[in-house]
Design a protein around this motif. Structure first.
Motif, PDB file in Angstrom:
ATOM      1  N   GLU A  82       0.826  -1.205   0.000  1.00  0.00           N
ATOM      2  CA  GLU A  82       0.000   0.000   0.000  1.00  0.00           C
ATOM      3  C   GLU A  82       0.858   1.252   0.000  1.00  0.00           C
ATOM      4  O   GLU A  82       0.610   2.195  -0.726  1.00  0.00           O
ATOM      5  N   ARG A  83       1.917   1.216   0.825  1.00  0.00           N
ATOM      6  CA  ARG A  83       2.771   2.402   0.902  1.00  0.00           C
ATOM      7  C   ARG A  83       3.532   2.606  -0.400  1.00  0.00           C
ATOM      8  O   ARG A  83       3.804   3.729  -0.802  1.00  0.00           O
ATOM      9  N   LEU A  84       3.886   1.482  -1.069  1.00  0.00           N
ATOM     10  CA  LEU A  84       4.604   1.607  -2.327  1.00  0.00           C
ATOM     11  C   LEU A  84       3.743   2.280  -3.385  1.00  0.00           C
ATOM     12  O   LEU A  84       4.233   2.989  -4.235  1.00  0.00           O
ATOM     13  N   ARG A  85       2.424   2.007  -3.311  1.00  0.00           N
ATOM     14  CA  ARG A  85       1.536   2.549  -4.346  1.00  0.00           C
ATOM     15  C   ARG A  85       1.103   3.968  -4.037  1.00  0.00           C
ATOM     16  O   ARG A  85       0.457   4.607  -4.860  1.00  0.00           O
ATOM     17  N   GLN A  86       1.452   4.462  -2.843  1.00  0.00           N
ATOM     18  CA  GLN A  86       1.045   5.816  -2.472  1.00  0.00           C
ATOM     19  C   GLN A  86       1.574   6.820  -3.489  1.00  0.00           C
ATOM     20  O   GLN A  86       2.713   6.724  -3.929  1.00  0.00           O
ATOM     21  N   GLY A  87       0.776   7.786  -3.840  1.00  0.00           N
ATOM     22  CA  GLY A  87       1.231   8.815  -4.749  1.00  0.00           C
ATOM     23  C   GLY A  87       1.263   8.385  -6.190  1.00  0.00           C
ATOM     24  O   GLY A  87       1.674   9.151  -7.048  1.00  0.00           O
TER      25      GLY A  87
END
Lengths: 200, 489
Positions: A82-87
């Protein structure tokens, strides 16, 4: 269509598909496995180009060693997808614009008109007894000895960098040096003190 | 098989530095108790001895060896000597700073020496393969040095950022090289030049590759639009590493631009000049405007470095006008003079930050320079020299550097870009002079006496005097640059 041409297009299609999946797969382990597939197909294409040694090296080194290690790392790390896909969505317009521009430029230049069969000279047929490996080895240690030696120093840099950034001596470790333990003398452990006998 | 053993003589300095890197690695591993000072003194010895070897083997001739992958010429020799000196000074300034923070490990010096070797390989390469390997050797060592303070989150983050973006830039550069190879069929710069001159190379493919080459070079020089890493990495790295990052690699980047673009692709100069023109103008504008709002002096100097590299490119882009080449020597030597001048100023400016820092305290805010005149009038004067010089105030070295590149641009007839550069350097003078203002007119926030070893004080003073003295007599350095290029072209 010649059989060789068919094999080329077959391998190339899988290669492009696998490469696309590497960057679009949601699961990093799947991505790494697709990369393995891509390497296999690239190796196949190199075989078609008579680069047998390089093809086998590619499969042995990248598939056999690098990717296996890589898979281990990916499985060991707890990657937060999820954090990798942020932004992703906020950067998409700019990224897509530049990407599309690059693809258009590439399509204009890299087509058959400049790199087609008629634009490139036909490579001479190898003589009987021609050995790919031998030819590579011959130039690697003669004409290319300077970059070859430098590449070894680049590996040294990588090694020194990795060690200096990750090696730590833990201060709280209870480890005892066996050599010191064995070489202990009686004087180091027991101290005899002379004193007068005392009476109650 | 008709293999001839290559002539090792022109590459004596490279071989010496490579051997010494291994010596430093082994001796510091086995002599653990004195490893820190041993690493330091051996690296200083290596740099000084390499300078002697380079000067001793200098013959003013252009010679090739290692099957034409290695070129030895006066320009390379001069840049190599400058690289040794700037590395030696950077290591000297950084030593006590690192010791105060307990990160002066021998690996630091080992990586610095290997990085020097990478830069030497770049400066003397006549082949895209060696150029790329040299670049990677330099960059890999730099990534590790930026992250060297591994207990600091900022330093690790800066190292990671620099690594990821640097790998991307290397990829772009390699892609460009492969396109140039596809168009010309050779990786050797003289072969590429020959092929372009004979118009044997396909122009569209060549230009396509050129775009990527310019992108890769721009990233390594840290100019717009490939500048995003510069402020974060300069701020995140420990100041001793920022000092290294902001000096010698700029000379190597200059050499890379010269070898790839001028040695290899001189016959399509008009095309890359147009690209560099936009890059340079954007860097000068963005660098100067963004520096104004900075409160952190390392970030401010990073933005100022972006604009300085833009100025340096002004010299490179005004060599050929309408196929006329008689400006070329003058323009390229002004760019080289600019790069050398920037390195001298940059050494002094980051040296001042190191001088004012002490264990547990980083003098990285502009406020930390407040009232420096009351604490140490002499070092306030040194900082003033450097700031005046960077701003381009007359009779400091930075003024003559700016003057030389502007003359080259005007001679080439690009008046609009000269106007942009002049206006922007006037705007840029604001933030340089602000540092001078806080040093002389504000009350000190920090009244601790300046604590620095004698060698740092002496050398930093000499560095400040050099900024002023080279401004009074810039002709010597200028004519060395011009002569070195003349003998090499």
């Amino acid at each position: 269509m010649e059989f060789k041409t068919f094999v080329f297009y077959f391998l190339a299609a899988i290669l492009v598909f696998a490469a696309l999946k590497v960057i679009t797969a949601r699961n990093p382990v799947h991505a790494a496995l697709y990369l393995v597939l891509a390497f296999f197909n690239a190796g196949g294409i190199w075989l078609l180009l008579h680069a047998e040694f390089l093809a086998i090296t590619l499969v042995m080194v990248y598939v056999g060693a690098v990717m296996v290690l890589f898979l281990f790392v990916v499985m060991m790390l707890d990657i937060n997808l999820e954090r990798l896909r942020q932004g992703f969505w906020s950067y998409l317009p700019v990224g897509a614009l530049i990407g599309v521009l690059l693809v258009i430029e590439m399509a204009m230049v890299l087509g058959g008109q400049y790199f087609g069969l008629d634009a490139m000279p036909v490579p001479p047929e190898p003589q009987a007894g021609f050995s790919n490996t031998r030819e590579l080895g011959r130039v690697l240690y003669t004409d290319y000895v300077y970059p070859f030696e430098l590449a070894s120093l680049v590996l040294l840099v990588a090694m020194v960098a990795a060690v200096s950034l990750t090696l730590r001596k833990r201060k709280d470790t209870k480890y005892l040096d066996p050599a010191l333990q064995v070489s202990v003398k009686r004087e180091g452990r027991v101290e005899l003190v002379k004193m007068k006998a005392e009476k109650e | 098989m008709n293999f001839v053993v290559p002539d090792f003589y022109p590459a004596a300095a490279e071989i010496f530095v490579a051997v010494m890197a291994l010596v430093i690695m082994l001796t510091t591993t086995f002599a653990r108790s004195i490893a820190r000072s041993l690493g330091y003194f051996l690296s200083q010895f290596t740099l000084i001895a390499a300078a002697f070897i380079t000067i001793a083997t200098m013959d003013g001739q252009v010679s090739y060896t290692f099957s034409n992958m290695f070129i030895s010429d006066l320009m390379g020799d001069f840049l190599k000597v400058m690289i040794y000196f700037s590395m030696a000074i950077a290591l000297l300034y950084g030593r006590s700073y690192l010791a105060d923070r307990n990160i002066d490990k021998p690996e630091y010096y080992l990586l610095a020496i290997l990085m020097t070797l990478g830069m030497m390989v770049m400066v003397t390469s006549n082949h895209m393969l060696t150029m790329y390997i040299g670049l990677e050797m330099m960059s890999l060592a730099l990534y590790a040095l930026v992250a060297f303070d591994r207990d600091s989150a900022r330093s690790t983050e800066a190292g990671m950022k620099y690594f990821v973006l640097g790998a991307l830039a290397s990829g772009l550069l390699l892609y460009g090289m492969s396109m140039v190879y596809g168009a010309t069929g050779t990786l050797e710069f003289s072969g590429v030049a020959q092929s372009v001159y004979n118009q044997a190379a396909n122009k569209s493919v060549l230009l396509f590759g050129l775009v990527f080459l310019v992108a890769g070079i721009s990233f390594k020089l840290g100019v717009v639009p490939f500048h995003m890493w510069v402020p974060d990495v300069y701020q995140g790295a420990t100041t001793a590493v920022t000092l290294i990052l902001a000096t010698a690699p700029k000379l190597a980047g200059f050499a890379m631009a010269v070898r790839l673009l001028i040695w290899g692709l001189f016959d399509i100069a008009e095309q890359w000049q147009t690209m560099l023109m936009f890059v340079a103008a954007a860097s000068i504008i963005l660098g100067n405007l963004a520096a104004i709002s900075q409160t952190n002096i390392k970030r401010m100097l990073a933005y100022s470095g972006i604009s300085h590299m833009g100025f340096m490119l002004l010299g490179l882009l005004s060599g050929v006008v309408d196929g006329e080449r008689h400006f070329a020597l003058n323009a390229y030597s002004s760019a080289m003079f600019y790069a050398v001048a920037y390195v001298i100023m940059s050494l002094a400016s980051f040296g001042m930050i190191i001088l004012l820092s002490r264990a547990g305290f980083e003098a990285e805010r502009i406020d930390d320079f407040k009232g420096l005149n009351k604490r140490s009038p002499w070092f306030a004067a040194v900082m003033m020299f450097v700031m005046f010089s960077m701003a381009g105030v007359p009779f400091f070295i930075g003024f003559f550097a700016k003057l030389a590149v502007l003359q080259a641009v005007v001679a080439a007839g690009y008046f609009w870009i000269a106007a942009v550069a002049v206006v922007m350097s006037v705007i840029g003078a604001f933030y340089y002079l602000r540092v001078v203002k806080v040093m002389y007119f504000d009350e000190p926030l920090d009244t601790a006496p300046i604590h620095a070893p004698a060698d740092v004080r002496v050398l930093l003073s000499a560095n400040g005097i050099a900024v002023a003295a080279l401004g009074i007599a810039p002709q010597a350095l200028m004519s060395i640059c011009a002569y070195a290029l003349l003998a090499s072209l």
